[in-house]
Design a protein around this motif. Structure first.
Motif, PDB file in Angstrom:
ATOM      1  N   THR A   1       0.801  -1.234   0.000  1.00 44.04           N
ATOM      2  CA  THR A   1       0.000   0.000   0.000  1.00 44.04           C
ATOM      3  C   THR A   1       0.834   1.284   0.000  1.00 44.04           C
ATOM      4  O   THR A   1       0.282   2.377   0.100  1.00 44.04           O
ATOM      5  CB  THR A   1      -0.939   0.073   1.224  1.00 44.04           C
ATOM      6  N   GLN A   2       2.144   1.151  -0.078  1.00 37.79           N
ATOM      7  CA  GLN A   2       2.943   2.381   0.026  1.00 37.79           C
ATOM      8  C   GLN A   2       2.994   3.147  -1.290  1.00 37.79           C
ATOM      9  O   GLN A   2       2.730   2.601  -2.349  1.00 37.79           O
ATOM     10  CB  GLN A   2       4.375   2.010   0.417  1.00 37.79           C
ATOM     11  N   TYR A   3       3.428   4.417  -1.176  1.00 38.59           N
ATOM     12  CA  TYR A   3       3.640   5.200  -2.387  1.00 38.59           C
ATOM     13  C   TYR A   3       5.118   5.135  -2.769  1.00 38.59           C
ATOM     14  O   TYR A   3       5.949   4.574  -2.062  1.00 38.59           O
ATOM     15  CB  TYR A   3       3.183   6.657  -2.176  1.00 38.59           C
ATOM     16  N   THR A   4       5.455   5.723  -3.885  1.00 42.34           N
ATOM     17  CA  THR A   4       6.844   5.865  -4.310  1.00 42.34           C
ATOM     18  C   THR A   4       7.639   6.525  -3.170  1.00 42.34           C
ATOM     19  O   THR A   4       7.144   7.477  -2.563  1.00 42.34           O
ATOM     20  CB  THR A   4       6.877   6.763  -5.565  1.00 42.34           C
ATOM     21  N   PRO A   5       8.836   6.038  -2.893  1.00 37.33           N
ATOM     22  CA  PRO A   5       9.526   6.500  -1.673  1.00 37.33           C
ATOM     23  C   PRO A   5      10.123   7.907  -1.743  1.00 37.33           C
ATOM     24  O   PRO A   5      11.316   8.100  -1.504  1.00 37.33           O
ATOM     25  CB  PRO A   5      10.630   5.440  -1.484  1.00 37.33           C
ATOM     26  N   TYR A   6       9.276   8.896  -2.029  1.00 37.50           N
ATOM     27  CA  TYR A   6       9.770  10.280  -2.026  1.00 37.50           C
ATOM     28  C   TYR A   6      10.168  10.713  -0.616  1.00 37.50           C
ATOM     29  O   TYR A   6      11.099  11.477  -0.446  1.00 37.50           O
ATOM     30  CB  TYR A   6       8.683  11.234  -2.537  1.00 37.50           C
ATOM     31  N   GLN A   7       9.409  10.267   0.378  1.00 37.61           N
ATOM     32  CA  GLN A   7       9.728  10.631   1.767  1.00 37.61           C
ATOM     33  C   GLN A   7      10.652   9.551   2.308  1.00 37.61           C
ATOM     34  O   GLN A   7      10.231   8.591   2.961  1.00 37.61           O
ATOM     35  CB  GLN A   7       8.436  10.760   2.589  1.00 37.61           C
ATOM     36  N   ALA A   8      11.936   9.726   2.053  1.00 36.33           N
ATOM     37  CA  ALA A   8      12.910   8.653   2.284  1.00 36.33           C
ATOM     38  C   ALA A   8      12.962   8.184   3.739  1.00 36.33           C
ATOM     39  O   ALA A   8      13.154   7.002   4.010  1.00 36.33           O
ATOM     40  CB  ALA A   8      14.292   9.134   1.853  1.00 36.33           C
ATOM     41  N   GLU A   9      12.762   9.113   4.672  1.00 36.20           N
ATOM     42  CA  GLU A   9      12.952   8.771   6.089  1.00 36.20           C
ATOM     43  C   GLU A   9      11.958   7.713   6.568  1.00 36.20           C
ATOM     44  O   GLU A   9      12.219   7.014   7.549  1.00 36.20           O
ATOM     45  CB  GLU A   9      12.814  10.032   6.966  1.00 36.20           C
ATOM     46  N   ILE A  10      10.803   7.613   5.889  1.00 37.43           N
ATOM     47  CA  ILE A  10       9.813   6.612   6.302  1.00 37.43           C
ATOM     48  C   ILE A  10       9.642   5.551   5.206  1.00 37.43           C
ATOM     49  O   ILE A  10       8.587   4.955   5.049  1.00 37.43           O
ATOM     50  CB  ILE A  10       8.463   7.288   6.656  1.00 37.43           C
ATOM     51  N   SER A  11      10.717   5.366   4.428  1.00 37.18           N
ATOM     52  CA  SER A  11      10.655   4.420   3.305  1.00 37.18           C
ATOM     53  C   SER A  11      11.928   3.572   3.218  1.00 37.18           C
ATOM     54  O   SER A  11      12.210   2.999   2.179  1.00 37.18           O
ATOM     55  CB  SER A  11      10.513   5.185   1.977  1.00 37.18           C
ATOM     56  N   GLN A  12      12.689   3.518   4.296  1.00 37.56           N
ATOM     57  CA  GLN A  12      13.992   2.852   4.218  1.00 37.56           C
ATOM     58  C   GLN A  12      13.876   1.359   3.921  1.00 37.56           C
ATOM     59  O   GLN A  12      14.784   0.762   3.354  1.00 37.56           O
ATOM     60  CB  GLN A  12      14.776   3.067   5.526  1.00 37.56           C
ATOM     61  N   GLY A  13      12.745   0.744   4.295  1.00 36.66           N
ATOM     62  CA  GLY A  13      12.577  -0.696   4.050  1.00 36.66           C
ATOM     63  C   GLY A  13      12.542  -1.005   2.573  1.00 36.66           C
ATOM     64  O   GLY A  13      13.328  -1.799   2.051  1.00 36.66           O
TER      65      GLY A  13
ATOM     66  N   MET B   1      14.306 -15.135   6.850  1.00 37.50           N
ATOM     67  CA  MET B   1      13.698 -14.387   5.749  1.00 37.50           C
ATOM     68  C   MET B   1      12.476 -13.619   6.247  1.00 37.50           C
ATOM     69  O   MET B   1      12.298 -12.431   5.967  1.00 37.50           O
ATOM     70  CB  MET B   1      13.286 -15.375   4.647  1.00 37.50           C
ATOM     71  N   MET B   2      11.648 -14.314   7.018  1.00 33.95           N
ATOM     72  CA  MET B   2      10.431 -13.684   7.543  1.00 33.95           C
ATOM     73  C   MET B   2      10.813 -12.456   8.381  1.00 33.95           C
ATOM     74  O   MET B   2      10.205 -11.394   8.275  1.00 33.95           O
ATOM     75  CB  MET B   2       9.681 -14.715   8.389  1.00 33.95           C
ATOM     76  N   ARG B   3      11.859 -12.605   9.174  1.00 35.62           N
ATOM     77  CA  ARG B   3      12.265 -11.481  10.045  1.00 35.62           C
ATOM     78  C   ARG B   3      12.900 -10.351   9.241  1.00 35.62           C
ATOM     79  O   ARG B   3      12.722  -9.183   9.556  1.00 35.62           O
ATOM     80  CB  ARG B   3      13.227 -11.981  11.129  1.00 35.62           C
ATOM     81  N   TYR B   4      13.630 -10.710   8.220  1.00 31.67           N
ATOM     82  CA  TYR B   4      14.224  -9.665   7.364  1.00 31.67           C
ATOM     83  C   TYR B   4      13.098  -8.854   6.709  1.00 31.67           C
ATOM     84  O   TYR B   4      13.101  -7.622   6.733  1.00 31.67           O
ATOM     85  CB  TYR B   4      15.109 -10.322   6.305  1.00 31.67           C
ATOM     86  N   LEU B   5      12.112  -9.576   6.180  1.00 31.26           N
ATOM     87  CA  LEU B   5      10.984  -8.882   5.533  1.00 31.26           C
ATOM     88  C   LEU B   5      10.256  -7.989   6.529  1.00 31.26           C
ATOM     89  O   LEU B   5       9.902  -6.858   6.231  1.00 31.26           O
ATOM     90  CB  LEU B   5      10.017  -9.900   4.925  1.00 31.26           C
ATOM     91  N   LYS B   6      10.058  -8.517   7.719  1.00 29.32           N
ATOM     92  CA  LYS B   6       9.333  -7.744   8.731  1.00 29.32           C
ATOM     93  C   LYS B   6      10.166  -6.520   9.147  1.00 29.32           C
ATOM     94  O   LYS B   6       9.622  -5.432   9.333  1.00 29.32           O
ATOM     95  CB  LYS B   6       9.040  -8.639   9.946  1.00 29.32           C
ATOM     96  N   SER B   7      11.469  -6.708   9.274  1.00 26.70           N
ATOM     97  CA  SER B   7      12.300  -5.579   9.724  1.00 26.70           C
ATOM     98  C   SER B   7      12.252  -4.459   8.687  1.00 26.70           C
ATOM     99  O   SER B   7      12.211  -3.281   9.031  1.00 26.70           O
ATOM    100  CB  SER B   7      13.741  -6.022   9.994  1.00 26.70           C
ATOM    101  N   LEU B   8      12.210  -4.810   7.426  1.00 31.04           N
ATOM    102  CA  LEU B   8      12.114  -3.764   6.395  1.00 31.04           C
ATOM    103  C   LEU B   8      10.715  -3.151   6.393  1.00 31.04           C
ATOM    104  O   LEU B   8      10.553  -1.935   6.289  1.00 31.04           O
ATOM    105  CB  LEU B   8      12.448  -4.337   5.012  1.00 31.04           C
ATOM    106  N   GLU B   9       9.716  -4.001   6.513  1.00 25.82           N
ATOM    107  CA  GLU B   9       8.332  -3.493   6.524  1.00 25.82           C
ATOM    108  C   GLU B   9       8.147  -2.466   7.646  1.00 25.82           C
ATOM    109  O   GLU B   9       7.488  -1.436   7.467  1.00 25.82           O
ATOM    110  CB  GLU B   9       7.380  -4.680   6.717  1.00 25.82           C
ATOM    111  N   ASN B  10       8.750  -2.764   8.804  1.00 25.70           N
ATOM    112  CA  ASN B  10       8.597  -1.870   9.963  1.00 25.70           C
ATOM    113  C   ASN B  10       9.167  -0.479   9.726  1.00 25.70           C
ATOM    114  O   ASN B  10       8.824   0.461  10.422  1.00 25.70           O
ATOM    115  CB  ASN B  10       9.307  -2.467  11.187  1.00 25.70           C
ATOM    116  N   LYS B  11      10.063  -0.365   8.772  1.00 23.32           N
ATOM    117  CA  LYS B  11      10.682   0.943   8.531  1.00 23.32           C
ATOM    118  C   LYS B  11       9.818   1.843   7.658  1.00 23.32           C
ATOM    119  O   LYS B  11      10.135   3.015   7.477  1.00 23.32           O
ATOM    120  CB  LYS B  11      12.042   0.751   7.840  1.00 23.32           C
TER     121      LYS B  11
END
Ligand SMILES: Cc1ncc(COP(=O)(O)O)c(C=O)c1O
Length: 971
Positions: free
Chosen positions: A107-119, A488-498
């Motif tokens: 559901t995210q947008y293009t990562p223009y706002q980098a600080e909340i798109s690091q994942g 893998m599941m944790r890596y995905l989750k850690s990125l999602e959380n960012k």
């Protein structure tokens, strides 16, 4: 409404945020008695539809899924060996569940706002690393729409590079090897024509090029499956001063010498077989890699490494000044929405399998292909390919007979012609599948099948020694760590959380329409009956898709007030391009090809002028008046001035300023009087559906961003769909496709191959059409109309709350806005030194994604809440904005420091807040928990404010070598 009708209408209450009680309160705040009154005040009477929209009746989510399941059964899923750029693949379940089917990713947008798109930025950097490593080319972008358009982008990049310093085209020719995929050829033809590029088709091995060639394209392995050594051809092209792009296959490159090692200048292809379902043509991520010389010219988004305010590593989109948002008609490419979600899936596929796993998959495929070739040889069939990876080209006496036997066994091959059959093996192929294939060939020749022997030693004679890959790839820890499912599941989750997604809070990006992407709309996309179909499968096998495509075309035509729809363009920008080609086709048919001037208001989105240039048109800019409306006198003067060469006007409606311009009918009239046609950019269609329509207003063609108005999620920068809807005049000029030559198009309209092909697949990213289909079907005519009404109410409610604090730019005649509005932040620069960017970053501390920043007016934010947000969420956002207003006032009044304040230092990360040292004149509480609700639900930006210039000055766009981390930690 009785209980059963209520059930059928249930989805509307799930999709539309405000309930009746909230609606009443909101209307009161806006200062109107009813929703009807608000709509009457907002949309000019002259353009209001006289009859309610009638497309379909609503159904409940449960009913919809049951009905769709019946439709899906009409699709026949044969085992596909068609290949040609689309291969069956195994999507690892951990990726399917945690990325493809997870709103935290889609559901995210293009990562223009980098600080909340690091994942997703990290994942896209992984994608670029995969592409760069496997192609052995240093620069890679973060995905393109499909292989055909990627090839066309490479051609355009070379063309510009060679011709940029000359007033006229001096190097016009581009060599196209005969054996590239047919759909790529067609997209190249469409793209070459407006630029004046001369395509020369031929056999690379016999080609004699001269200095009139700026470049060439070859496929590796080629469309027959053959692996050719292109080294001397590449030398030859370089010798005449041209560049070479290799269309290639990432999986094959795990075994083959990489394009960069062969000295190719660029490589393109489709990353689909890295874990992304075929989906009847898409969406998948195309890739693009190039030599360093093309740093400033490479199309699409590039993710780069930079640092944040605290000097920590932070990712961002790099080199954005190349893009159409900035360069407009001078842009050399036009990628806005790409295929980020699918690029993320492919990157994760590589992360999960790692280099060894990928090689194993490729080797298994190569060994099975080899075994099949040997056994077919035993049966008396010859394979034309001496060397091959996964695809055989088998000579047969009669493909018709073979085809009928194969289809009885539910097997699809690729039939090149009457005597040649293509068989492409993929990751899902098993030994028993090979036996099934053999039995088809045996039966066709009246032979008995014996069996298959596999080479125990896993030796692949089919890969030539001279092109066997010796270089390492994917050595970075990201590709060598997350191989267990837990990891893998944790890596995905850690990125999602960012990343801040719609499952955290509203994303009120003006012009982007980040509405609900409902689970019931999305679930069927991964049903095998939809996800496993090959786009070139015979028509008889996709009756289910056929029904959906036909109904969706009808509905979209009705909604836009037009008579035909093409579902081929797979982004808004591509829709613009297709629509302008249709306009050109119309003029050309009237022997008026010289009509090439397109008028575009200054406030238009950057893709408008960029698309116009791609379509071979000359852009003439129309001024805005003080209210942000099209300057009528300028429009009339320019229409008159260019009346002999006027192709048309591109106009966004309601305007990019969020206003229904009263003069729109007159505007269309002026253009028509001067011989032009009107292209309506449908990005703001969420303010029109059911209440007015482009056709009713007087336009001739529009595109729809299905990933805005019709609920397709943005996926962090794609996928999208940009179908075009046209009136009778333009219907004959809709995009064609190679597969349409044999098929009757579902809408019964023309569309032959000869019409410009804009996408590789006939119906673009077909599988996500299901989402828009579900949206319309579950809401029904009344529901989609109500969605528009509530989009307008929500925007006006927020406007009413915020205008007490902020200046709102450009309201309509009755001081209402359409579905979005612009907040002017420019005054605060003088009064407090606070800029729009500071407000955008501060909103992150409040748990919100910033609205659209500085478009269409620099120094402003444009808020579009959509209908899907309820009053509570709208209030949370308004309260954040009001609190921010007071924070700005504190700076203005000298109560807060001018440079060391909550806005300038935003966003505040956990690391900053929890550090032992705190030297700011405001409290940690004020920084991180400025409002009460954050105690319950705090989203932490994972990096501080990202330094943009640092990243562009030190461009790094693949995962950095491990040594750089080591050096950092020692330092
Ligand atoms: C007004 C307008 N036109 C065109 C586009 C381009 O659409 P896409 O990103 O799908 O290419 C956008 C995208 O944001 C837009 O806002």
């Amino acid at each position: 409404m009785n209980l059963f009708e209520k059930q059928s209408n249930e989805f509307a209450t799930r999709h539309i945020g405000p309930n009746d009680q909230e609606t009443k309160q909101m209307l009161k705040t806006v200062g109107v008695r009813s929703l009807d009154e608000l709509i009457d005040k907002t949309i000019p009477a002259a353009i209001r539809l006289k009859q309610p929209l009638s497309v379909t009746s609503p159904v409940s989510e449960y009913e919809y899924l049951s009905e769709l399941s019946k439709i899906s059964a009409k699709n026949k899923i044969f085992k596909s060996y068609i290949g040609q750029g689309y291969y069956d693949t195994i999507t690892p379940s951990v990726i399917l569940r945690n990325v493809f089917e997870n709103p935290g990713w889609y559901t995210q947008y293009t990562p223009y706002q980098a600080e909340i798109s690091q994942g997703r930025l990290e994942s896209l950097l992984n994608f670029q690393t995969v592409v760069s490593d496997l192609t052995a080319l240093p620069l890679a972008n973060a995905s393109l729409l499909d292989e055909g358009t990627a090839a066309a982008e490479a051609m355009a990049m070379f063309f510009n590079q060679k011709n940029k310093d000359h007033e006229h085209i001096t190097v016009p020719k581009f060599f196209v090897d005969n054996n590239i995929f047919p759909q790529t050829k067609d997209v190249l033809i469409t793209r070459a024509t407006p630029f004046g590029i001369e395509l020369v088709f031929g056999d690379f091995a016999k080609a004699k090029l001269d200095s009139g060639y700026f470049g060439a394209i070859v496929q590796y392995p080629d469309s027959n499956g053959s692996i050719n050594d292109y080294r001397s051809f590449i030398n030859h092209v370089h010798g005449v001063g041209g560049y070479v792009v290799m269309a290639t296959d990432l999986l094959a490159l795990t075994l083959l010498t990489a394009p960069g090692e062969l000295d190719a200048d660029a490589a393109v292809g489709n990353a689909q077989r890295f874990g992304v379902p075929i989906g009847f043509g898409g969406p998948h991520a195309a890739f693009f890699a190039a030599k360093d010389d093309f740093k400033r010219a490479i199309p699409g988004r590039i993710i780069g490494v930079s640092i944040d305010a605290q000097g920590n590593r932070a990712l961002r989109m790099a080199l954005q000044t190349r893009e159409q948002h900035i360069k407009r008609e001078k842009a050399t490419s036009n990628i806005c929405t790409a295929q980020a979600l699918l690029a993320n899936m492919s990157a994760m596929y590589a992360v999960y399998h790692g280099p060894e796993g990928l090689k194993d998959i490729a080797k298994r495929i190569a060994i099975l292909a080899q075994a099949l070739s040997y056994e077919l040889d035993e049966l008396g069939y010859t394979n034309s390919n001496e060397y091959y990876f996964d695809t055989l080209k088998i000579n047969v006496p009669d493909t018709k007979k073979l085809k009928s036997i194969a289809e009885l066994r539910q097997i699809n091959f690729n039939y090149f012609d009457d005597q040649h059959v293509g068989i492409s093996i993929d990751e899902t192929t098993s030994l028993s599948d090979i036996l099934d294939i053999l039995s088809v060939f045996a039966e066709a020749d009246g032979l008995d099948l014996v069996g298959v022997t596999l080479d125990e030693g896993e030796h692949t004679n089919n890969i030539p020694a001279i092109l066997t890959r010796n270089s390492a790839f994917l050595t970075h820890p990201n590709f060598n760590t997350h191989h267990s499912e837990s990891e893998m599941m944790r890596y995905l989750k850690s990125l999602e959380n960012k990343d801040l997604s719609l499952n955290t809070s509203m994303i009120s990006l003006g012009s982007c329409t980040m509405k609900l992407n409902a689970a019931s709309e999305l679930i069927p996309v991964s049903w095998p009956a939809f996800s496993k179909l090959h786009p070139l499968a015979p028509t008889s096998q996709w009756a289910g898709y056929g029904q959906i495509i036909r109904e969706l075309q009808e509905w979209l035509s009705k909604i836009t007030g037009f008579s035909a729809t093409s579902l081929q363009p797979n982004s808004g920008a591509q829709g613009e391009y297709a629509g302008l080609l249709a306009i050109h086709g119309y003029h050309a048919a009237k022997k008026q090809s010289h009509r090439n001037v397109i008028l575009i208001p200054i406030s238009a989105h950057g893709t408008n002028p960029a698309s116009a240039v791609m379509a071979g048109m000359k852009v003439v800019v129309i001024k805005s008046d003080e209210d942000g409306h099209i300057d009528m006198s300028d429009l009339k003067a320019k229409a008159e001035q260019y009346k002999d060469s006027l192709a048309g006007l591109m106009v966004t409606y309601p305007s990019t300023h969020g206003v229904f311009e009263e003069e729109i009918k007159e505007i269309c009239g002026v253009i028509h009087e001067h011989g032009g046609l009107v292209y309506m950019d449908g990005a703001n269609m969420n303010a029109q559906v059911g209440l007015t329509s482009p056709g009713y207003i007087g336009a001739d063609v529009c595109h729809l961003n299905l990933h805005k108005t019709f609920a397709i999620p943005h996926g962090g920068g794609g996928p999208g769909m940009g179908p075009i809807c046209v009136n009778e005049k333009l219907a004959p000029y809709l995009p064609g496709h190679i597969s349409f030559d044999q098929q009757t198009l579902s809408n019964g309209k023309s569309n032959f191959r000869s019409n410009g092909v804009v996408s590789a697949a006939p119906f673009g990213s077909a599988s996500i059409l299901l989402i828009s289909y579900a949206y319309i079907k579950m809401l029904g005519s009344e529901g989609i109309t109500n969605a528009t009404r509530y989009a307008i109410l929500n925007a006006n409610y927020m406007k009413a709350r915020l205008e007490k604090y902020y200046k709102i730019l450009y309201s309509g005649a009755n001081n209402t806005c359409a579905h979005e509005f612009i907040v002017d932040l420019r005054p605060f620069k003088n009064t407090a030194g606070i800029e729009a960017e500071d407000v955008a970053k501060r909103l992150m501390d409040y748990g919100f994604h910033a609205p659209t920043l500085s478009f269409p007016v620099p120094g402003t934010i444009m808020i579009e809440p959509t209908e899907s947000e309820d009053k509570a969420e709208l209030d949370r956002f308004c309260n954040a904005m009001i609190n921010i207003y007071h924070e700005i006032k504190a700076v203005e009044e000298g109560k807060a420091d001018k440079t060391d304040n909550v806005l300038k230092n935003a966003p505040h990360t956990q690391l900053v807040i929890c550090a032992d040292e705190w030297n700011h004149p405001y409290s940690r509480q004020a920084a991180a928990f400025p409002v009460e609700h954050l105690r319950e639900n705090k989203f932490w930006p994972s990096v501080g404010r990202v330094n943009n210039t640092y990243g562009d000055r030190n461009l790094v766009c693949t995962c950095e070598p491990v040594s750089s981390y080591a050096e950092e930690s020692i330092a």
